[in-house]
Design a protein around this motif. Structure first.
Motif, short mmCIF file in Angstrom:
data_model
loop_
_atom_site.label_atom_id
_atom_site.label_comp_id
_atom_site.label_asym_id
_atom_site.label_seq_id
_atom_site.Cartn_x
_atom_site.Cartn_y
_atom_site.Cartn_z
N UNK A 57 54.73 -10.77 -25.28
CA UNK A 57 53.98 -9.80 -24.48
C UNK A 57 52.51 -9.74 -24.85
N UNK A 58 52.14 -10.41 -25.97
CA UNK A 58 50.75 -10.35 -26.42
C UNK A 58 50.51 -11.45 -27.45
N UNK A 59 49.31 -12.01 -27.44
CA UNK A 59 48.93 -12.93 -28.51
C UNK A 59 47.41 -12.96 -28.65
N UNK A 60 46.96 -13.24 -29.85
CA UNK A 60 45.54 -13.41 -30.17
C UNK A 60 45.42 -14.71 -30.96
N UNK A 61 44.43 -15.51 -30.66
CA UNK A 61 44.20 -16.76 -31.37
C UNK A 61 43.19 -16.57 -32.50
N UNK A 62 43.41 -17.33 -33.57
CA UNK A 62 42.54 -17.29 -34.74
C UNK A 62 42.30 -18.71 -35.24
N UNK A 67 43.58 -15.51 -41.18
CA UNK A 67 43.10 -14.51 -40.22
C UNK A 67 44.25 -13.99 -39.35
N UNK A 68 45.12 -14.89 -38.90
CA UNK A 68 46.26 -14.47 -38.08
C UNK A 68 47.19 -13.55 -38.87
N UNK A 69 47.41 -13.87 -40.14
CA UNK A 69 48.27 -13.05 -40.99
C UNK A 69 47.65 -11.67 -41.21
N UNK A 70 46.35 -11.62 -41.43
CA UNK A 70 45.67 -10.32 -41.62
C UNK A 70 45.84 -9.44 -40.39
N UNK A 71 45.71 -10.05 -39.21
CA UNK A 71 45.87 -9.28 -37.97
C UNK A 71 47.31 -8.79 -37.82
N UNK A 72 48.27 -9.64 -38.17
CA UNK A 72 49.68 -9.22 -38.14
C UNK A 72 49.89 -8.01 -39.03
N UNK A 73 49.38 -8.07 -40.25
CA UNK A 73 49.54 -6.95 -41.19
C UNK A 73 48.87 -5.69 -40.66
N UNK A 74 47.69 -5.84 -40.03
CA UNK A 74 46.99 -4.69 -39.47
C UNK A 74 47.85 -4.01 -38.39
N UNK A 75 48.37 -4.81 -37.46
CA UNK A 75 49.17 -4.25 -36.37
C UNK A 75 50.45 -3.61 -36.92
N UNK A 76 51.09 -4.26 -37.87
CA UNK A 76 52.31 -3.70 -38.47
C UNK A 76 52.03 -2.39 -39.20
N UNK A 85 51.65 -0.60 -27.54
CA UNK A 85 51.64 -0.62 -26.07
C UNK A 85 50.22 -0.57 -25.51
N UNK A 86 49.37 0.26 -26.11
CA UNK A 86 47.97 0.36 -25.66
C UNK A 86 47.25 -0.97 -25.86
N UNK A 87 47.50 -1.65 -26.98
CA UNK A 87 46.90 -2.95 -27.24
C UNK A 87 47.34 -3.96 -26.17
N UNK A 88 48.63 -3.97 -25.87
CA UNK A 88 49.17 -4.89 -24.86
C UNK A 88 48.56 -4.59 -23.49
N UNK A 92 45.92 -6.81 -20.62
CA UNK A 92 46.52 -7.22 -19.33
C UNK A 92 45.55 -7.06 -18.17
N UNK A 93 44.28 -6.89 -18.44
CA UNK A 93 43.29 -6.66 -17.39
C UNK A 93 42.92 -7.88 -16.69
#
Length: 93
Positions: A57-62, A67-76, A85-88, A92-93
């Motif tokens: 439902x969502x992805x960000x490239x790094x 960097x990808x792991x840091x973002x995962x930890x931030x979201x978790x 849900x707000x991030x997703x 979606x715009x």
């Protein structure tokens, strides 16, 4: 003469959603995202083995796995489905 083909895979942070569990799963990978999803849907142990209806439902490239792991930890760390849900929805715009 030898030719080398370098394929530079981006790493990403991604969010999966299971409708049957009504849960999100946040992860990171440097694999092609569809291949990573296939592994989540295969027979294995772990959180995503509880359902077979996960979808991306969502992805960000790094540029790097770190960097990808840091973002995962931030979201978790949000521990909030509504914030996820707000991030997703914002993407979606």
């Amino acid at each position: 003469m030898r030719f080398f083909v370098y394929i530079n895979f981006m790493c990403c942070c991604y969010i999966l959603f299971s409708k049957s569990l009504n849960k999100y799963y946040v992860g990171h990978s440097c694999e092609i995202l569809q291949e990573r999803l296939r592994k989540h849907l295969s027979d294995h142990r772990g959180f995503t083995s509880k359902a077979k209806d996960w979808m991306i439902v969502y992805s960000e490239n790094f540029d790097s796995k770190i960097e990808a792991y840091k973002r995962e930890r931030e979201i978790k760390s949000w521990k909030s489905s509504s914030k996820i849900q707000k991030l997703i929805e914002s993407s979606a715009g």
